[in-house]
Write a protein that holds these residues in place. Structure first.
Motif, mmCIF file in Angstrom:
data_model
loop_
_atom_site.group_PDB
_atom_site.id
_atom_site.type_symbol
_atom_site.label_atom_id
_atom_site.label_comp_id
_atom_site.label_asym_id
_atom_site.label_seq_id
_atom_site.Cartn_x
_atom_site.Cartn_y
_atom_site.Cartn_z
ATOM 1 N N TYR A 141 0.838 -1.196 0.000
ATOM 2 C CA TYR A 141 0.000 0.000 0.000
ATOM 3 C C TYR A 141 0.875 1.249 0.000
ATOM 4 O O TYR A 141 0.640 2.177 -0.748
ATOM 5 C CB TYR A 141 -0.909 -0.040 1.236
ATOM 6 C CG TYR A 141 -1.846 1.124 1.365
ATOM 7 C CD1 TYR A 141 -2.980 1.217 0.569
ATOM 8 C CD2 TYR A 141 -1.611 2.132 2.296
ATOM 9 C CE1 TYR A 141 -3.849 2.285 0.695
ATOM 10 C CE2 TYR A 141 -2.475 3.201 2.427
ATOM 11 C CZ TYR A 141 -3.588 3.269 1.621
ATOM 12 O OH TYR A 141 -4.444 4.333 1.751
ATOM 13 N N GLN A 142 1.906 1.242 0.849
ATOM 14 C CA GLN A 142 2.826 2.380 0.906
ATOM 15 C C GLN A 142 4.172 1.895 1.432
ATOM 16 O O GLN A 142 4.237 1.144 2.400
ATOM 17 C CB GLN A 142 2.275 3.485 1.808
ATOM 18 C CG GLN A 142 3.036 4.770 1.701
ATOM 19 C CD GLN A 142 2.287 5.932 2.330
ATOM 20 O OE1 GLN A 142 1.174 5.795 2.804
ATOM 21 N NE2 GLN A 142 2.910 7.085 2.346
ATOM 22 N N GLU A 143 5.236 2.353 0.776
ATOM 23 C CA GLU A 143 6.580 1.934 1.147
ATOM 24 C C GLU A 143 7.290 3.031 1.932
ATOM 25 O O GLU A 143 7.147 4.213 1.634
ATOM 26 C CB GLU A 143 7.380 1.611 -0.117
ATOM 27 C CG GLU A 143 8.733 1.024 0.135
ATOM 28 C CD GLU A 143 9.413 0.579 -1.140
ATOM 29 O OE1 GLU A 143 10.466 -0.037 -1.044
ATOM 30 O OE2 GLU A 143 8.897 0.862 -2.242
ATOM 31 N N ALA A 144 8.030 2.628 2.954
ATOM 32 C CA ALA A 144 8.855 3.527 3.771
ATOM 33 C C ALA A 144 8.064 4.722 4.308
ATOM 34 O O ALA A 144 8.532 5.852 4.283
ATOM 35 C CB ALA A 144 10.084 3.983 3.000
ATOM 36 N N PHE A 145 6.878 4.455 4.827
ATOM 37 C CA PHE A 145 6.055 5.492 5.443
ATOM 38 C C PHE A 145 6.684 5.876 6.776
ATOM 39 O O PHE A 145 7.029 5.024 7.581
ATOM 40 C CB PHE A 145 4.623 4.968 5.653
ATOM 41 C CG PHE A 145 3.722 5.926 6.356
ATOM 42 C CD1 PHE A 145 3.245 7.052 5.701
ATOM 43 C CD2 PHE A 145 3.338 5.713 7.664
ATOM 44 C CE1 PHE A 145 2.399 7.941 6.344
ATOM 45 C CE2 PHE A 145 2.498 6.592 8.320
ATOM 46 C CZ PHE A 145 2.029 7.712 7.654
ATOM 47 N N GLU A 146 6.870 7.171 6.989
ATOM 48 C CA GLU A 146 7.427 7.661 8.252
ATOM 49 C C GLU A 146 6.290 7.792 9.254
ATOM 50 O O GLU A 146 5.589 8.796 9.289
ATOM 51 C CB GLU A 146 8.155 8.993 8.039
ATOM 52 C CG GLU A 146 9.412 8.861 7.202
ATOM 53 C CD GLU A 146 10.473 7.967 7.836
ATOM 54 O OE1 GLU A 146 10.648 8.006 9.062
ATOM 55 O OE2 GLU A 146 11.127 7.225 7.087
ATOM 56 N N PHE A 147 6.109 6.773 10.041
ATOM 57 C CA PHE A 147 5.025 6.671 11.014
ATOM 58 C C PHE A 147 5.439 7.390 12.289
ATOM 59 O O PHE A 147 6.412 7.015 12.939
ATOM 60 C CB PHE A 147 4.751 5.181 11.277
ATOM 61 C CG PHE A 147 3.627 4.910 12.220
ATOM 62 C CD1 PHE A 147 2.324 5.064 11.803
ATOM 63 C CD2 PHE A 147 3.878 4.493 13.514
ATOM 64 C CE1 PHE A 147 1.279 4.803 12.675
ATOM 65 C CE2 PHE A 147 2.848 4.229 14.385
ATOM 66 C CZ PHE A 147 1.536 4.386 13.965
ATOM 67 N N ASP A 148 4.730 8.434 12.631
ATOM 68 C CA ASP A 148 5.012 9.223 13.829
ATOM 69 C C ASP A 148 4.147 8.690 14.962
ATOM 70 O O ASP A 148 2.922 8.809 14.924
ATOM 71 C CB ASP A 148 4.728 10.692 13.573
ATOM 72 C CG ASP A 148 5.140 11.589 14.730
ATOM 73 O OD1 ASP A 148 5.317 11.081 15.856
ATOM 74 O OD2 ASP A 148 5.286 12.792 14.503
ATOM 75 N N THR A 149 4.777 8.099 15.946
ATOM 76 C CA THR A 149 4.043 7.470 17.041
ATOM 77 C C THR A 149 3.302 8.469 17.927
ATOM 78 O O THR A 149 2.449 8.064 18.707
ATOM 79 C CB THR A 149 4.994 6.628 17.916
ATOM 80 O OG1 THR A 149 6.002 7.480 18.465
ATOM 81 C CG2 THR A 149 5.654 5.531 17.095
ATOM 82 N N THR A 150 3.601 9.754 17.785
ATOM 83 C CA THR A 150 2.929 10.760 18.596
ATOM 84 C C THR A 150 1.770 11.419 17.852
ATOM 85 O O THR A 150 1.024 12.192 18.433
ATOM 86 C CB THR A 150 3.914 11.855 19.057
ATOM 87 O OG1 THR A 150 4.422 12.542 17.904
ATOM 88 C CG2 THR A 150 5.058 11.251 19.849
ATOM 89 N N GLU A 151 1.627 11.132 16.574
ATOM 90 C CA GLU A 151 0.569 11.730 15.762
ATOM 91 C C GLU A 151 -0.746 10.965 15.909
ATOM 92 O O GLU A 151 -0.760 9.789 16.272
ATOM 93 C CB GLU A 151 0.952 11.720 14.281
ATOM 94 C CG GLU A 151 1.937 12.774 13.886
ATOM 95 C CD GLU A 151 1.376 14.175 13.960
ATOM 96 O OE1 GLU A 151 0.244 14.411 13.508
ATOM 97 O OE2 GLU A 151 2.092 15.038 14.488
ATOM 98 N N THR A 152 -1.827 11.619 15.555
ATOM 99 C CA THR A 152 -3.128 10.981 15.497
ATOM 100 C C THR A 152 -3.443 10.731 14.033
ATOM 101 O O THR A 152 -3.351 11.636 13.206
ATOM 102 C CB THR A 152 -4.215 11.902 16.104
ATOM 103 O OG1 THR A 152 -3.867 12.173 17.462
ATOM 104 C CG2 THR A 152 -5.576 11.261 16.026
ATOM 105 N N TYR A 153 -3.749 9.487 13.724
ATOM 106 C CA TYR A 153 -4.130 9.120 12.358
ATOM 107 C C TYR A 153 -5.591 8.714 12.384
ATOM 108 O O TYR A 153 -6.000 7.902 13.220
ATOM 109 C CB TYR A 153 -3.273 7.955 11.850
ATOM 110 C CG TYR A 153 -1.810 8.305 11.715
ATOM 111 C CD1 TYR A 153 -1.320 8.893 10.554
ATOM 112 C CD2 TYR A 153 -0.918 8.067 12.748
ATOM 113 C CE1 TYR A 153 0.018 9.231 10.434
ATOM 114 C CE2 TYR A 153 0.423 8.390 12.630
ATOM 115 C CZ TYR A 153 0.882 8.976 11.471
ATOM 116 O OH TYR A 153 2.200 9.296 11.351
ATOM 117 N N ALA A 154 -6.368 9.280 11.477
ATOM 118 C CA ALA A 154 -7.804 9.027 11.443
ATOM 119 C C ALA A 154 -8.095 7.537 11.299
ATOM 120 O O ALA A 154 -7.595 6.879 10.397
ATOM 121 C CB ALA A 154 -8.442 9.792 10.291
ATOM 122 N N GLY A 155 -8.885 7.027 12.210
ATOM 123 C CA GLY A 155 -9.363 5.657 12.112
ATOM 124 C C GLY A 155 -8.419 4.577 12.580
ATOM 125 O O GLY A 155 -8.721 3.403 12.433
#
Length: 82
Positions: free
Chosen positions: A46-60
């Motif tokens: 779906y997406q490669e090398a996504f920079e996932f921020d553990t402090t962010e809020t992601y919808a859903g």
């Protein structure tokens, strides 16, 4: 800020289900996700090398749980809600 570089995969049988893995991990080498849910037996990138921020809020999604799962078992299954 705490960033994790992850590859995201989408279930081929249920488009609302996703798998997050540390960047570079081959999902075909993992038995865990499909042991818990057969919808993860076939996934597509779906997406490669996504920079996932553990402090962010992601919808859903529950970002804290995804981060905890990746750090402990090296993969996270989640369903996108809403």
């Amino acid at each position: 800020m705490s960033l994790l570089s992850v590859d995201l995969y989408q279930s081929a049988t249920d488009p609302e289900k996703f798998l997050a893995l540390p960047t570079g991990v081959n999902p075909a080498e993992l038995m865990g996700p499909m042991t818990f849910d057969r919808d993860y037996a076939q996934v597509k990138r779906y997406q490669e090398a996504f920079e996932f921020d553990t402090t962010e809020t992601y919808a859903g999604v529950n970002a804290a749980k995804i981060a905890a799962d990746i750090l402990t078992v090296k993969w996270a299954m989640y369903r996108r809600e809403g």
